[in-house]
Write a protein that holds these residues in place. Structure first.
Motif, PDB file in Angstrom:
ATOM      1  N   ASN A   2      28.683  26.944  36.681  1.00  9.07           N
ATOM      2  CA  ASN A   2      28.976  27.413  35.335  1.00  9.07           C
ATOM      3  C   ASN A   2      28.556  28.885  35.175  1.00  9.07           C
ATOM      4  N   GLN A   3      27.352  29.228  35.648  1.00  8.08           N
ATOM      5  CA  GLN A   3      26.865  30.623  35.562  1.00  8.08           C
ATOM      6  C   GLN A   3      27.772  31.553  36.374  1.00  8.08           C
ATOM      7  N   THR A   4      28.149  31.121  37.568  1.00  9.60           N
ATOM      8  CA  THR A   4      29.016  31.936  38.420  1.00  9.60           C
ATOM      9  C   THR A   4      30.369  32.148  37.752  1.00  9.60           C
ATOM     10  N   LEU A   5      30.918  31.092  37.166  1.00  2.93           N
ATOM     11  CA  LEU A   5      32.206  31.220  36.476  1.00  2.93           C
ATOM     12  C   LEU A   5      32.109  32.145  35.265  1.00  2.93           C
ATOM     13  N   ARG A   6      31.002  32.076  34.539  1.00  2.89           N
ATOM     14  CA  ARG A   6      30.817  32.985  33.385  1.00  2.89           C
ATOM     15  C   ARG A   6      30.771  34.448  33.844  1.00  2.89           C
ATOM     16  N   LYS A   7      30.010  34.698  34.919  1.00  6.31           N
ATOM     17  CA  LYS A   7      29.945  36.069  35.435  1.00  6.31           C
ATOM     18  C   LYS A   7      31.316  36.517  35.931  1.00  6.31           C
ATOM     19  N   GLY A   8      32.035  35.605  36.574  1.00  6.59           N
ATOM     20  CA  GLY A   8      33.391  35.919  37.039  1.00  6.59           C
ATOM     21  C   GLY A   8      34.322  36.235  35.882  1.00  6.59           C
ATOM     22  N   MET A   9      34.203  35.493  34.792  1.00  2.84           N
ATOM     23  CA  MET A   9      35.025  35.757  33.605  1.00  2.84           C
ATOM     24  C   MET A   9      34.700  37.123  33.002  1.00  2.84           C
ATOM     25  N   GLY A  10      33.395  37.442  32.963  1.00  2.79           N
ATOM     26  CA  GLY A  10      32.999  38.764  32.448  1.00  2.79           C
ATOM     27  C   GLY A  10      33.588  39.877  33.303  1.00  2.79           C
ATOM     28  N   THR A  11      33.542  39.680  34.622  1.00  2.00           N
ATOM     29  CA  THR A  11      34.103  40.681  35.529  1.00  2.00           C
ATOM     30  C   THR A  11      35.607  40.794  35.329  1.00  2.00           C
ATOM     31  N   LEU A  12      36.291  39.680  35.165  1.00  3.31           N
ATOM     32  CA  LEU A  12      37.741  39.705  34.922  1.00  3.31           C
ATOM     33  C   LEU A  12      38.084  40.403  33.613  1.00  3.31           C
ATOM     34  N   GLU A  13      37.284  40.203  32.575  1.00  2.00           N
ATOM     35  CA  GLU A  13      37.518  40.885  31.297  1.00  2.00           C
ATOM     36  C   GLU A  13      37.379  42.393  31.452  1.00  2.00           C
ATOM     37  N   GLU A  14      36.337  42.824  32.170  1.00  2.00           N
ATOM     38  CA  GLU A  14      36.153  44.260  32.414  1.00  2.00           C
ATOM     39  C   GLU A  14      37.308  44.824  33.244  1.00  2.00           C
ATOM     40  N   THR A  15      37.758  44.031  34.222  1.00  2.00           N
ATOM     41  CA  THR A  15      38.885  44.470  35.049  1.00  2.00           C
ATOM     42  C   THR A  15      40.139  44.611  34.203  1.00  2.00           C
ATOM     43  N   ASN A  16      40.371  43.672  33.298  1.00  2.00           N
ATOM     44  CA  ASN A  16      41.539  43.761  32.406  1.00  2.00           C
ATOM     45  C   ASN A  16      41.462  45.000  31.520  1.00  2.00           C
ATOM     46  N   LYS A  17      40.277  45.288  30.982  1.00  2.00           N
ATOM     47  CA  LYS A  17      40.110  46.492  30.156  1.00  2.00           C
ATOM     48  C   LYS A  17      40.398  47.751  30.975  1.00  2.00           C
ATOM     49  N   THR A  18      39.866  47.775  32.200  1.00  2.00           N
ATOM     50  CA  THR A  18      40.080  48.940  33.065  1.00  2.00           C
ATOM     51  C   THR A  18      41.561  49.109  33.387  1.00  2.00           C
ATOM     52  N   LEU A  19      42.230  48.006  33.688  1.00  2.00           N
ATOM     53  CA  LEU A  19      43.662  48.076  33.975  1.00  2.00           C
ATOM     54  C   LEU A  19      44.450  48.564  32.761  1.00  2.00           C
ATOM     55  N   GLU A  20      44.070  48.138  31.587  1.00  2.00           N
ATOM     56  CA  GLU A  20      44.744  48.593  30.374  1.00  2.00           C
ATOM     57  C   GLU A  20      44.552  50.107  30.193  1.00  2.00           C
ATOM     58  N   GLU A  21      43.329  50.594  30.436  1.00  2.00           N
ATOM     59  CA  GLU A  21      43.071  52.032  30.343  1.00  2.00           C
ATOM     60  C   GLU A  21      43.889  52.797  31.374  1.00  2.00           C
ATOM     61  N   VAL A  22      43.970  52.247  32.581  1.00  2.00           N
ATOM     62  CA  VAL A  22      44.764  52.904  33.637  1.00  2.00           C
ATOM     63  C   VAL A  22      46.237  52.940  33.237  1.00  2.00           C
TER      64      VAL A  22
END
Length: 128
Positions: free
Chosen positions: A24-44
């Protein structure tokens, strides 16, 4: 033996709970990383769109500048052709003058002339 089974079941269930907690903790951290990646992709994407628009404007300006330069070069061409014509005329005049000068020199050299007369006056030196 019953006690041993109860202990085994309790330890297995504890291990499963611990495993589920870690997953569960690993999946939460993975989701946080995916959200940041989505934000970065949107900025790009936004940056690329902005650059695309600027590139289109730059290409349009370059095309206008090229057209303007071609037009001005067309206006300058007659001037350059006239300068070339003047240069050719000056070359022809200079060439004609050289030939005339060479002909005059040949005529002068081929005509016999009297040797220069030596003067008979002597040099006088005064002493004080």
């Amino acid at each position: 033996m019953k006690m041993f089974i109860k202990l085994s079941v309790a330890s297995v269930s504890g291990a499963v709970v611990y495993l589920i907690y870690n997953v569960n903790q690993t999946l939460r951290k993975g989701m946080g990383t995916l959200e940041e990646t989505n934000k970065t992709l949107e900025e790009v994407r936004n940056a690329v769109h902005g650059l695309t628009d600027e590139s289109k404007q730059l290409i349009h300006s370059a095309n206008q500048l090229t057209t303007d330069v071609k037009g001005k070069m067309g206006n300058v061409n007659p001037l350059l052709e006239s300068a070339q014509d003047v240069g050719e005329m000056i070359h022809n005049v200079t060439h004609s003058m050289k030939e005339a000068s060479l002909d005059a020199t040949k005529d002068r050299l081929s005509t016999p002339t009297a040797p220069p007369q030596a003067e008979s006056e002597g040099v006088q030196i005064k002493l004080k």
